[in-house]
Design an enzyme around this catalytic site. Structure first.
Site, PDB file in Angstrom:
ATOM      1  N   ARG A  95       0.875  -1.233  -0.260  1.00 42.40           N
ATOM      2  CA  ARG A  95       0.064   0.152  -0.283  1.00 42.40           C
ATOM      3  C   ARG A  95       0.559   1.147   0.074  1.00 42.40           C
ATOM      4  O   ARG A  95       1.659   1.496   0.549  1.00 42.40           O
ATOM      5  CB  ARG A  95      -0.523   0.226   1.461  1.00 42.40           C
ATOM      6  CG  ARG A  95      -2.444  -1.409   1.197  1.00 42.40           C
ATOM      7  CD  ARG A  95      -2.461  -1.335   2.421  1.00 42.40           C
ATOM      8  NE  ARG A  95      -3.942  -1.951   2.345  1.00 42.40           N
ATOM      9  CZ  ARG A  95      -3.842  -3.879   2.675  1.00 42.40           C
ATOM     10  NH1 ARG A  95      -2.398  -4.334   2.572  1.00 42.40           N
ATOM     11  NH2 ARG A  95      -4.549  -4.731   2.127  1.00 42.40           N
ATOM     12  N   HIS A 120      -0.780  -2.649  -4.678  1.00 38.61           N
ATOM     13  CA  HIS A 120      -0.127  -3.174  -5.542  1.00 38.61           C
ATOM     14  C   HIS A 120       0.004  -2.308  -6.773  1.00 38.61           C
ATOM     15  O   HIS A 120      -0.547  -3.272  -7.606  1.00 38.61           O
ATOM     16  CB  HIS A 120      -0.559  -4.490  -5.291  1.00 38.61           C
ATOM     17  CG  HIS A 120      -1.018  -5.232  -4.025  1.00 38.61           C
ATOM     18  ND1 HIS A 120       0.400  -5.338  -3.636  1.00 38.61           N
ATOM     19  CD2 HIS A 120      -1.740  -6.360  -3.680  1.00 38.61           C
ATOM     20  CE1 HIS A 120       0.407  -6.107  -2.628  1.00 38.61           C
ATOM     21  NE2 HIS A 120      -0.811  -7.124  -2.494  1.00 38.61           N
ATOM     22  N   HIS A 195       2.527 -12.848  -5.651  1.00 38.09           N
ATOM     23  CA  HIS A 195       2.391 -13.241  -4.446  1.00 38.09           C
ATOM     24  C   HIS A 195       1.455 -14.096  -4.596  1.00 38.09           C
ATOM     25  O   HIS A 195      -0.229 -14.687  -4.784  1.00 38.09           O
ATOM     26  CB  HIS A 195       1.597 -12.107  -4.879  1.00 38.09           C
ATOM     27  CG  HIS A 195       0.236 -11.370  -3.801  1.00 38.09           C
ATOM     28  ND1 HIS A 195      -0.592 -12.205  -3.094  1.00 38.09           N
ATOM     29  CD2 HIS A 195      -0.321 -10.204  -3.363  1.00 38.09           C
ATOM     30  CE1 HIS A 195      -1.819 -12.126  -2.455  1.00 38.09           C
ATOM     31  NE2 HIS A 195      -0.847 -10.578  -2.292  1.00 38.09           N
ATOM     32  N   ASP A 267      -2.155  -9.907   8.123  1.00 36.84           N
ATOM     33  CA  ASP A 267      -1.654  -9.158   7.027  1.00 36.84           C
ATOM     34  C   ASP A 267      -0.413  -7.702   7.205  1.00 36.84           C
ATOM     35  O   ASP A 267      -1.120  -6.518   7.377  1.00 36.84           O
ATOM     36  CB  ASP A 267      -2.855  -8.429   6.257  1.00 36.84           C
ATOM     37  CG  ASP A 267      -2.509  -7.927   5.366  1.00 36.84           C
ATOM     38  OD1 ASP A 267      -1.752  -8.345   4.454  1.00 36.84           O
ATOM     39  OD2 ASP A 267      -3.151  -7.122   4.554  1.00 36.84           O
ATOM     40  N   GLU A 333       5.127 -12.650   1.383  1.00 33.63           N
ATOM     41  CA  GLU A 333       5.433 -11.595  -0.464  1.00 33.63           C
ATOM     42  C   GLU A 333       7.162 -10.776   0.275  1.00 33.63           C
ATOM     43  O   GLU A 333       6.745  -9.950   1.264  1.00 33.63           O
ATOM     44  CB  GLU A 333       4.614 -10.696  -0.324  1.00 33.63           C
ATOM     45  CG  GLU A 333       3.409 -11.221  -0.119  1.00 33.63           C
ATOM     46  CD  GLU A 333       2.277 -10.517  -0.614  1.00 33.63           C
ATOM     47  OE1 GLU A 333       2.273  -9.068  -1.019  1.00 33.63           O
ATOM     48  OE2 GLU A 333       1.451 -10.824   0.407  1.00 33.63           O
TER      49      GLU A 333
END
Length: 368
Positions: A95, A120, A195, A267, A333
């Site tokens: 982000r 992304h 991803h 996340d 990631e």
């Protein structure tokens, strides 16, 4: 437990790189599927989005399975882009807060495709582009694919024409390696990643909460309610983010920690203890007690985003024909930190003319 390497090259098919048609986009653009075989591993990659559609490796009983989540057709990838299944992410992974990019004496507006944030790379990031693909030179026993494209100045709001090359290599030992390179004709920001969602029991086999995870990170970046970093870097000690010693992914998934409530699960960007390195170094390992498969992640990057597929829903059906649910895979990631342009104390993601962006990540598969 002791680790056993994959079968030696003389016990598995010879290295190969092959291509086949994989449908067309609505405008008639053809999409190819490339298959890389080496070291007992078979990987399928799409020219659309640089997507890793499948990674087939053996379990402790030498039974092969695809261990990444994906979809069966290119139409499904176009119709369901948000999970970013296996995609090459860019121009900026993760982000950028407020969908605005401060750079030099200007602020560039970006697409707000994740609440108020740019996620992304925007509405049509690298994951939604068709890449030029060709077999690439590789070391003996390996197989490699080169993906390339030029991202024009102003694409998704980002400044500078960016020439990008991504090389996917299946090594003679059966590892999957990602090498990213980029150059620009004007100052810009770059942070590329893959991803893929991993399930070491096999795609469509259910939850990964019992997978054991270790991450070599003593700190993590704290998220705001919109999931963009606040700039604060916190210690993992005493939190659900302490994976310095391997433990089940789901051990504290429902602990009620405020950061887990923001993303409905993990996340989070982990601040890797090693920082930025010239060559890939080990940073994480995930293993399945059920199948015996294990994955070790090595990278040059300073950060690792752990995402537990919190928004994957049963409307997605994988190649196995089984519906996916939240928690059916986990993404590791490798990246520079999210929203670095707004936080000068984060490692810089700025790329200038004359500089060469390079990043490398390796997925090493073993069985236990």
């Amino acid at each position: 437990m002791a680790e056993t390497p994959l079968p030696p090259p003389d016990a598995v098919p010879a290295p190969s790189v092959t291509a086949e048609p994989f449908g067309k986009l609505a405008d008639g653009t053809p999409v190819e599927r490339w298959t890389l075989v080496a070291g007992g591993t078979r990987v399928r990659v799409l020219s659309y989005g640089g997507i890793v559609q499948s990674v087939e490796v053996p379990d402790r009983s030498c039974r092969y399975a695809n261990v990444v989540l994906g979809l069966a057709t290119v139409d499904e990838y176009v119709e369901h882009p948000d999970p970013y299944f296996g995609a090459l992410i860019g121009r900026y992974a993760n982000r950028i807060a407020g969908a605005s990019l401060p750079l030099g004496d200007r602020t560039y507006p970006l697409p707000a495709n994740d609440g108020p944030n740019c996620l992304h790379g925007g509405t049509r990031g690298f994951d939604k582009r068709v890449w030029a693909a060709a077999a690439a030179p590789a070391a003996p026993g390996a197989a490699a694919l080169l993906l390339s494209r030029t991202s024009p100045d102003g694409e998704e709001g980002f400044p500078g024409t960016l020439d990008v090359r991504a090389t996917y290599t299946v090594t003679a030992e059966g590892a999957l390696r990602f090498d990213y390179e980029a150059t620009t004709d004007a100052p810009t920001v770059v942070s590329l990643t893959n991803h893929s969602y991993v399930n070491l029991d096999g795609e469509g086999s259910g939850s990964v909460e019992d997978h054991r995870l270790r991450i070599a990170a003593s700190r993590f970046t704290v998220n705001s309610p919109t999931s963009a970093p606040t700039g604060e870097i916190a210690d993992v000690a005493g939190t659900p983010f302490d994976f310095r010693t391997a433990r089940p992914v789901g051990a504290e998934l429902r602990s009620g920690h405020p950061q887990l409530l923001i993303g409905l699960g993990y996340d989070q960007n982990f601040v890797l203890d090693k920082g930025v390195t010239a060559a890939p170094e080990p940073v994480a390992e995930v293993s399945s007690p059920a199948s015996g498969r294990a994955l070790r992640v090595l990278t040059t990057e300073p950060g690792l985003q752990l995402y537990t597929a919190n928004f994957v829903c049963p409307s997605f059906t994988g190649p196995s024909g089984r519906a996916y649910r939240p928690g059916d895979g986990l993404a590791l990631e490798t990246q520079h930190f999210a929203d670095s342009p707004h936080h000068p104390h984060f490692p810089s993601t700025v790329l200038r003319p004359g500089e060469h962006y390079r990043s490398a990540t390796v997925y090493e598969f073993t069985v236990r």
